[in-house]
Scaffold this active site. Sequence first.
Site, short mmCIF file in Angstrom:
data_model
loop_
_atom_site.label_atom_id
_atom_site.label_comp_id
_atom_site.label_asym_id
_atom_site.label_seq_id
_atom_site.Cartn_x
_atom_site.Cartn_y
_atom_site.Cartn_z
N LYS A 174 27.55 12.96 -13.57
CA LYS A 174 28.55 13.53 -14.48
C LYS A 174 28.38 12.90 -15.86
O LYS A 174 28.77 11.77 -16.09
CB LYS A 174 29.98 13.27 -13.99
CG LYS A 174 30.96 14.19 -14.75
CD LYS A 174 32.34 13.61 -14.95
CE LYS A 174 32.47 12.67 -16.09
NZ LYS A 174 32.33 13.25 -17.44
N GLU A 249 28.24 -0.80 -16.45
CA GLU A 249 27.66 -1.15 -17.77
C GLU A 249 28.72 -0.82 -18.80
O GLU A 249 28.91 0.35 -19.14
CB GLU A 249 26.41 -0.31 -18.04
CG GLU A 249 25.24 -0.61 -17.15
CD GLU A 249 24.55 -1.91 -17.51
OE1 GLU A 249 24.79 -2.43 -18.61
OE2 GLU A 249 23.81 -2.41 -16.66
N CYS A 283 26.33 0.28 -27.62
CA CYS A 283 27.01 -0.78 -26.87
C CYS A 283 26.51 -2.16 -27.27
O CYS A 283 27.25 -3.13 -27.22
CB CYS A 283 26.82 -0.55 -25.37
SG CYS A 283 25.09 -0.37 -24.91
N GLU A 384 36.29 -3.59 -29.11
CA GLU A 384 35.14 -2.78 -29.49
C GLU A 384 35.61 -1.56 -30.29
O GLU A 384 36.24 -0.66 -29.73
CB GLU A 384 34.42 -2.33 -28.22
CG GLU A 384 33.09 -1.69 -28.45
CD GLU A 384 32.48 -1.15 -27.16
OE1 GLU A 384 33.22 -0.58 -26.34
OE2 GLU A 384 31.26 -1.30 -26.99
P1 NDP Z 1 34.25 6.34 -21.57
O1 NDP Z 1 34.57 5.15 -20.76
O2 NDP Z 1 35.34 7.04 -22.25
O3 NDP Z 1 33.53 7.46 -20.68
C1 NDP Z 1 32.35 7.19 -19.95
C2 NDP Z 1 32.22 8.22 -18.86
O4 NDP Z 1 33.27 8.03 -17.91
C3 NDP Z 1 32.36 9.65 -19.36
O5 NDP Z 1 31.49 10.49 -18.63
C4 NDP Z 1 33.81 9.95 -19.05
O6 NDP Z 1 34.11 11.31 -18.94
C5 NDP Z 1 33.94 9.26 -17.71
N1 NDP Z 1 35.33 9.00 -17.29
C6 NDP Z 1 36.44 8.92 -18.03
N2 NDP Z 1 37.52 8.67 -17.25
C7 NDP Z 1 37.07 8.60 -15.98
C8 NDP Z 1 37.68 8.36 -14.72
N3 NDP Z 1 38.98 8.14 -14.61
N4 NDP Z 1 36.90 8.35 -13.63
C9 NDP Z 1 35.57 8.56 -13.71
N5 NDP Z 1 34.93 8.80 -14.88
C10 NDP Z 1 35.67 8.80 -16.00
O7 NDP Z 1 33.14 5.88 -22.57
P2 NDP Z 1 32.52 6.70 -23.76
O8 NDP Z 1 31.93 7.97 -23.26
O9 NDP Z 1 33.54 6.76 -24.83
O10 NDP Z 1 31.29 5.75 -24.19
C11 NDP Z 1 31.44 4.67 -25.00
C12 NDP Z 1 31.52 3.40 -24.20
O11 NDP Z 1 30.34 3.25 -23.39
C13 NDP Z 1 31.54 2.19 -25.10
O12 NDP Z 1 32.51 1.29 -24.66
C14 NDP Z 1 30.16 1.60 -24.92
O13 NDP Z 1 30.10 0.23 -25.18
C15 NDP Z 1 29.84 1.93 -23.51
N6 NDP Z 1 28.40 1.90 -23.29
C16 NDP Z 1 27.86 0.83 -22.61
C17 NDP Z 1 26.49 0.72 -22.46
C18 NDP Z 1 25.87 -0.44 -21.74
O14 NDP Z 1 24.66 -0.39 -21.50
N7 NDP Z 1 26.61 -1.45 -21.36
C19 NDP Z 1 25.60 1.73 -23.01
C20 NDP Z 1 26.27 2.81 -23.69
C21 NDP Z 1 27.63 2.86 -23.83
P3 NDP Z 1 34.44 12.22 -20.21
O15 NDP Z 1 34.10 11.46 -21.43
O16 NDP Z 1 33.58 13.37 -19.98
O17 NDP Z 1 35.88 12.54 -20.11
#
Ligand code: NDP
Length: 489
Positions: A174, A249, A283, A384
Amino acid sequence: MPQLFIGGQWTVAVDGQVREIRCPADGTLVGTVDEAGPKDAAAAITAARDAFDRGPWPGTPAAERGWLLLRVADLLERDKEKFARAESLDTGKRLVESELDMDDIAKCFRYYGNLAASGGNDRVVNTGVPDVDSRVVHEPVGVCSLITPWNYPLLQTSWKVAPALAAGNAFVLKPSELTPHTAIGLMRLLAEAGLPDGVANLILGAGPTAGAPLCEDPRVDMVSFTGGLVTGRRVMAAAAPTVKKVALELGGKNPNIVFADADFETAVDYALMAVFLHSGQVCSAGARLLVQDELHDSFVAEVVKRARTIRMGGPFDDHARTGPLISATHREKVEAYVAAGLAEGAVLRCGGSRPDDPALQNGYYYPPTVLDECTPAMSVVHEESFGPVLTVERFRSEAEAVALANDTVYGLTGAVWSQDIARTHRVASRLRAGTVWINDFHPYVPQAEWGGMKQSGFGRELGPAGLAEYEEAKHVWRNLAPQPQRWFE
Ligand code: NDP
């Protein structure tokens, strides 16, 4: 054409929902995609479960799984431009950056293809017991839910899909609701490469409706999640009742430590790239600049001078050096962090308000922003913002630099700049972060593990440990000459 991929079939959402995807650079419609809900998630899990429990993939020799991944790498290279354009339209990032991402994605598939093809890490155990054959073998975990963010959509996906397949798992992917197109393209390539039906499944949709069921369903064995800290906690909690394996992550608030003896020109150049690359939506971004006191004024002045010249623009603007933020909501969040920092006493050196260039009015642009004289207590320093916001703190001694750097709940990356080699190694060894760069920022290779300490998450992607995440170790003990033991006599 339908865009959910379940059991080898392209299908629409059961409830008939769709979602418009718009380019954050100018609001143009990129496409309309099917929007999955819980029923679609359940169907995708059923398909993955079936493929894992009854299909050929888990029992396919590891070398053959590896060869398939190598074919996928070739196909990705063949379609690089198409994928890069799709990624740029969804994310708003510059085409040249998406092209670099595509190279890295192909490398990731190639790395895990070769690792699988080179044979597993099963081993014979010398038990010291005669007439015993003892081996540790590695088996796939089972059905994996792979949930990914919007900032590096296909790159983050490849870090999960390639090792999950190399290990013999089936999965449901997803991606972020905002950036689905390259995930759709990847499913096509996996099918073209010959992956059996049901091994790879794709659902598109929002986290709470499409993502949450992937964490809760008892038929799922593992959740690998990349995203924000708050969502990560939810994922972990949702997986807890069924004790699924979880890999997280999460975010970072990464220190970039510059000592007075650093090479000035190079350290300034990298300080800018560390935080302003992809408008700070990285990130591993070096969002906290820690500068030694005697260097502070000249260093910050030069960073600010150059930050002011960074040109913003859309993916296909050859003169742009950075793009928009992903959404209106995200830009408001970044603005709120800057406002809070200023209210708490930070000094604005540049940026800090939306651009007035008419050409940028339809996109979610926010300029490179430098906040000086910051302290660890400020929310903009310890949370962040995930935007183009650099906070600057001063330090006097090496010990103070390390203490400030580690004064965060996160532990993803960090960097140290100095020409004193012994000092760089001392500092690197004391930073509580999964990746540390010495006189550099941002490079990574698929051969080396990536992941966080503390609340940046647990588990590792990339490298051999990135494959091990998707494997279960099983000890098989075979007694070659069984005899009654007469324990109870
Ligand atoms: P989110 O946490 O908002 O979303 C990440 C994913 O989780 C999306 O696909 C989102 O769906 C999904 N999601 C949201 N709520 C739920 C839930 N309750 N259950 C299951 N899945 C859920 O992050 P962002 O997309 O805003 O990405 C940014 C974040 O990712 C930053 O904090 C960044 O630091 C981190 N990141 C970390 C990396 C690493 O390597 N450590 C690399 C890249 C990013 P949807 O958005 O479709 O609603």
